[in-house]
Design a protein around this motif. Structure first.
Motif, mmCIF file in Angstrom:
data_model
loop_
_atom_site.group_PDB
_atom_site.id
_atom_site.type_symbol
_atom_site.label_atom_id
_atom_site.label_comp_id
_atom_site.label_asym_id
_atom_site.label_seq_id
_atom_site.Cartn_x
_atom_site.Cartn_y
_atom_site.Cartn_z
ATOM 1 N N ALA A 11 2.544 8.721 -9.368
ATOM 2 C CA ALA A 11 3.522 8.144 -10.301
ATOM 3 C C ALA A 11 4.732 7.599 -9.554
ATOM 4 O O ALA A 11 5.256 6.521 -9.889
ATOM 5 C CB ALA A 11 3.955 9.203 -11.320
ATOM 6 N N ARG A 12 5.180 8.323 -8.532
ATOM 7 C CA ARG A 12 6.336 7.867 -7.751
ATOM 8 C C ARG A 12 6.008 6.563 -7.020
ATOM 9 O O ARG A 12 6.832 5.649 -6.955
ATOM 10 C CB ARG A 12 6.724 8.952 -6.756
ATOM 11 C CG ARG A 12 7.845 8.576 -5.796
ATOM 12 C CD ARG A 12 9.199 8.526 -6.484
ATOM 13 N NE ARG A 12 10.247 8.267 -5.504
ATOM 14 C CZ ARG A 12 10.855 9.218 -4.793
ATOM 15 N NH1 ARG A 12 10.520 10.495 -4.975
ATOM 16 N NH2 ARG A 12 11.800 8.916 -3.942
ATOM 17 N N ALA A 13 4.782 6.483 -6.486
ATOM 18 C CA ALA A 13 4.380 5.266 -5.782
ATOM 19 C C ALA A 13 4.364 4.073 -6.726
ATOM 20 O O ALA A 13 4.840 2.979 -6.387
ATOM 21 C CB ALA A 13 3.001 5.459 -5.146
ATOM 22 N N ALA B 19 4.044 2.278 2.467
ATOM 23 C CA ALA B 19 4.926 3.414 2.205
ATOM 24 C C ALA B 19 4.086 4.683 2.206
ATOM 25 O O ALA B 19 3.005 4.717 1.614
ATOM 26 C CB ALA B 19 5.626 3.260 0.860
ATOM 27 N N VAL B 20 4.571 5.710 2.890
ATOM 28 C CA VAL B 20 3.879 6.999 2.936
ATOM 29 C C VAL B 20 4.720 8.029 2.202
ATOM 30 O O VAL B 20 5.910 8.192 2.495
ATOM 31 C CB VAL B 20 3.625 7.438 4.386
ATOM 32 C CG1 VAL B 20 2.979 8.820 4.410
ATOM 33 C CG2 VAL B 20 2.721 6.438 5.083
ATOM 34 N N ALA C 78 7.779 2.424 -7.818
ATOM 35 C CA ALA C 78 8.597 1.730 -6.828
ATOM 36 C C ALA C 78 8.915 0.318 -7.303
ATOM 37 O O ALA C 78 8.129 -0.299 -8.036
ATOM 38 C CB ALA C 78 7.862 1.682 -5.487
ATOM 39 N N PRO C 79 10.081 -0.220 -6.920
ATOM 40 C CA PRO C 79 10.425 -1.590 -7.330
ATOM 41 C C PRO C 79 9.365 -2.609 -6.941
ATOM 42 O O PRO C 79 9.112 -3.560 -7.680
ATOM 43 C CB PRO C 79 11.746 -1.841 -6.602
ATOM 44 C CG PRO C 79 12.309 -0.479 -6.338
ATOM 45 C CD PRO C 79 11.127 0.402 -6.120
ATOM 46 N N GLU C 80 8.776 -2.407 -5.766
ATOM 47 C CA GLU C 80 7.691 -3.287 -5.319
ATOM 48 C C GLU C 80 6.389 -2.510 -5.477
ATOM 49 O O GLU C 80 5.967 -1.781 -4.589
ATOM 50 C CB GLU C 80 7.920 -3.719 -3.872
ATOM 51 C CG GLU C 80 9.188 -4.552 -3.719
ATOM 52 C CD GLU C 80 9.535 -4.802 -2.264
ATOM 53 O OE1 GLU C 80 9.232 -3.917 -1.427
ATOM 54 O OE2 GLU C 80 10.097 -5.861 -1.970
ATOM 55 N N ARG C 81 5.773 -2.663 -6.611
ATOM 56 C CA ARG C 81 4.600 -1.857 -7.002
ATOM 57 C C ARG C 81 3.434 -2.111 -6.038
ATOM 58 O O ARG C 81 3.084 -3.253 -5.748
ATOM 59 C CB ARG C 81 4.204 -2.227 -8.423
ATOM 60 C CG ARG C 81 3.073 -1.378 -9.009
ATOM 61 C CD ARG C 81 2.734 -1.897 -10.396
ATOM 62 N NE ARG C 81 1.608 -1.192 -10.973
ATOM 63 C CZ ARG C 81 1.706 -0.101 -11.716
ATOM 64 N NH1 ARG C 81 2.893 0.413 -11.975
ATOM 65 N NH2 ARG C 81 0.625 0.474 -12.217
ATOM 66 N N PRO C 82 2.779 -1.049 -5.557
ATOM 67 C CA PRO C 82 1.652 -1.241 -4.633
ATOM 68 C C PRO C 82 0.399 -1.715 -5.352
ATOM 69 O O PRO C 82 0.182 -1.413 -6.535
ATOM 70 C CB PRO C 82 1.441 0.158 -4.048
ATOM 71 C CG PRO C 82 1.930 1.093 -5.107
ATOM 72 C CD PRO C 82 3.086 0.376 -5.763
ATOM 73 N N VAL D 90 0.852 -1.194 0.000
ATOM 74 C CA VAL D 90 0.000 0.000 0.000
ATOM 75 C C VAL D 90 0.881 1.235 0.000
ATOM 76 O O VAL D 90 1.866 1.317 0.753
ATOM 77 C CB VAL D 90 -0.915 0.024 1.239
ATOM 78 C CG1 VAL D 90 -1.780 1.280 1.232
ATOM 79 C CG2 VAL D 90 -1.788 -1.219 1.276
ATOM 80 N N ALA D 91 0.532 2.204 -0.839
ATOM 81 C CA ALA D 91 1.184 3.515 -0.833
ATOM 82 C C ALA D 91 0.148 4.555 -0.412
ATOM 83 O O ALA D 91 -0.969 4.583 -0.946
ATOM 84 C CB ALA D 91 1.747 3.845 -2.215
#
Length: 395
Positions: free
Chosen positions: A341-343, A306-307, A346-350, A269-270
């Protein structure tokens, strides 16, 4: 020394006052006539219990003019219509123990409406101006601002929620109203108020607000946000994959063959937090606390959350296990597309992206391949595109 004779309740005067109250404010007539009368020398003036019984002091009726008695009738039924005893039960325990201070706050909520509506009330009435407080607030807002002091008013358990010695047990005396009947009575009264407003156009602001809440109840944003996040988590974790970490039990039937088993992974989760200058810290903290709390409940925590603090650029990315670990930065313009877009990069996509924003931001042109939930903070937040799940968080 002779003992003074007890007064007999002047029912004619008391019921004439109720008739006057119901005639002048017909939208309250059904509720007023639902109250059953119990004469009592122990009640200071008039009071109600949660069973819609009205306890009346004969001495108070004797010395009070009919016009003021009519105002007291409206005052007492207002405690019950506004469910003051039910709301008092949701106060912190320390406030509940100070029942008479709670009663003063409730009187302030009621009396400012009654006074602005031209109702006569006896001397000593409680109103917000006596304490330097503004009109038009709920008693929960008045309560913390009231100074401690000796008991001033006692309208009974139908107001502050604590039974008084002069009240009858639940099954004794006149037929008590149950919770279901009381709720139906509130709705019928609210409908009468709406009809009165359409035909005559005048209704005190407090009653108008109360009737709107009864007929069109506002969903608690916390419940709505929690439901949206839970649903998104269930959707994202519904994707299954095969793993050899736990071989299938069916493999025992096939000698020399190792079969994989299905697994249901927890999603990542982002949470993208709008930290632009237009956002308030209190609302942000409340919404973020709700999101992280729900994620904990469904088992999503630690490095799966991730926040991202974001205004027109992403200022900080932190992995948290609770809301108080989040450092909010930013304070400039607003573009939540950058954070989303940044979220997603991430290598581990939310599997879920939750955006906390006031809504004054551009949005992506199309739906990303994940669940996107927007918590819109503030009453004027613009509506995002229809494919974004939306929960409104009032200021």
């Amino acid at each position: 020394m002779s003992v003074p004779a007890r007064l007999t309740l002047d029912h004619t005067k008391l019921l004439a006052a109720r008739y006057r109250a119901a005639s002048e404010r017909p939208y309250l007539a059904t509720a007023l006539y639902a109250l059953s009368v119990v004469a009592s020398d122990r009640v200071p003036t008039m009071g109600v219990d949660r069973h819609w019984r009205c306890y009346v002091s004969p001495d108070f009726v004797e010395r009070t003019p009919v016009a003021e008695l009519a105002g007291v009738w409206v005052h007492e039924v207002a405690h019950l219509l506004r469910d003051h005893h039910g709301r008092a039960a949701r106060l912190p325990a320390a406030d509940q123990r100070d029942a008479h201070r709670v009663n003063v706050a409730q009187d302030c909520e009621i009396n400012d409406d009654l006074i602005s509506d031209g109702l006569a009330l006896p001397e000593g009435r409680m109103e917000p101006g006596l304490f330097g407080l503004p009109s038009g607030q709920l008693f929960e807002t008045y309560l913390p601002a009231l100074p401690p002091g000796p008991p001033r008013h006692n309208c009974g358990s139908g107001a502050h929620g604590r039974p008084e010695p002069w009240e009858l047990p639940g099954s004794e005396g006149p037929s008590p109203l149950g919770a279901t009947e009381a709720e139906a009575l509130r709705r019928r009264t609210a409908e009468s108020m709406r009809a009165h407003q359409r035909t005559r156009g005048s209704l005190p602001a407090g009653w108008r607000r109360w009737a709107e809440e009864i007929l069109e109840p506002t969903v608690d944003w916390r419940q709505a946000l929690a439901g949206a996040v839970r649903e998104a988590a269930a959707w994202a974790s519904g994707a299954v994959d095969y793993t050899y970490r736990r071989p299938s039990r069916r493999g025992a039937a096939l000698r020399g063959v190792v079969l994989p088993t299905l697994r249901r992974p927890l999603p990542r989760v982002a949470v993208v937090v709008d930290t632009s200058g237009s956002m308030g810290d209190d609302e942000l903290a409340a919404a973020l606390g709700e999101v992280t709390g729900v994620l904990r409940e469904v088992g999503i925590r630690g490095n799966r959350v991730a926040v991202l603090a974001c205004d027109a650029d992403v200022h900080a990315v932190s992995r948290v296990t609770s809301a108080d670990q989040v450092a909010l930065g930013g304070g400039g313009g607003t573009d939540m597309r950058v954070g989303i877009a940044r979220a997603l990069a991430a290598p581990e996509r939310p599997g879920i992206v939750v955006v906390l924003t006031d809504g004054h931001t551009p949005w992506p042109d199309e739906s990303p391949s994940c669940r996107l939930v927007a918590a819109l903070i503030g009453p004027d937040a613009p509506q995002p595109p229809s494919w974004i799940e939306t929960v409104r968080v009032p200021s």
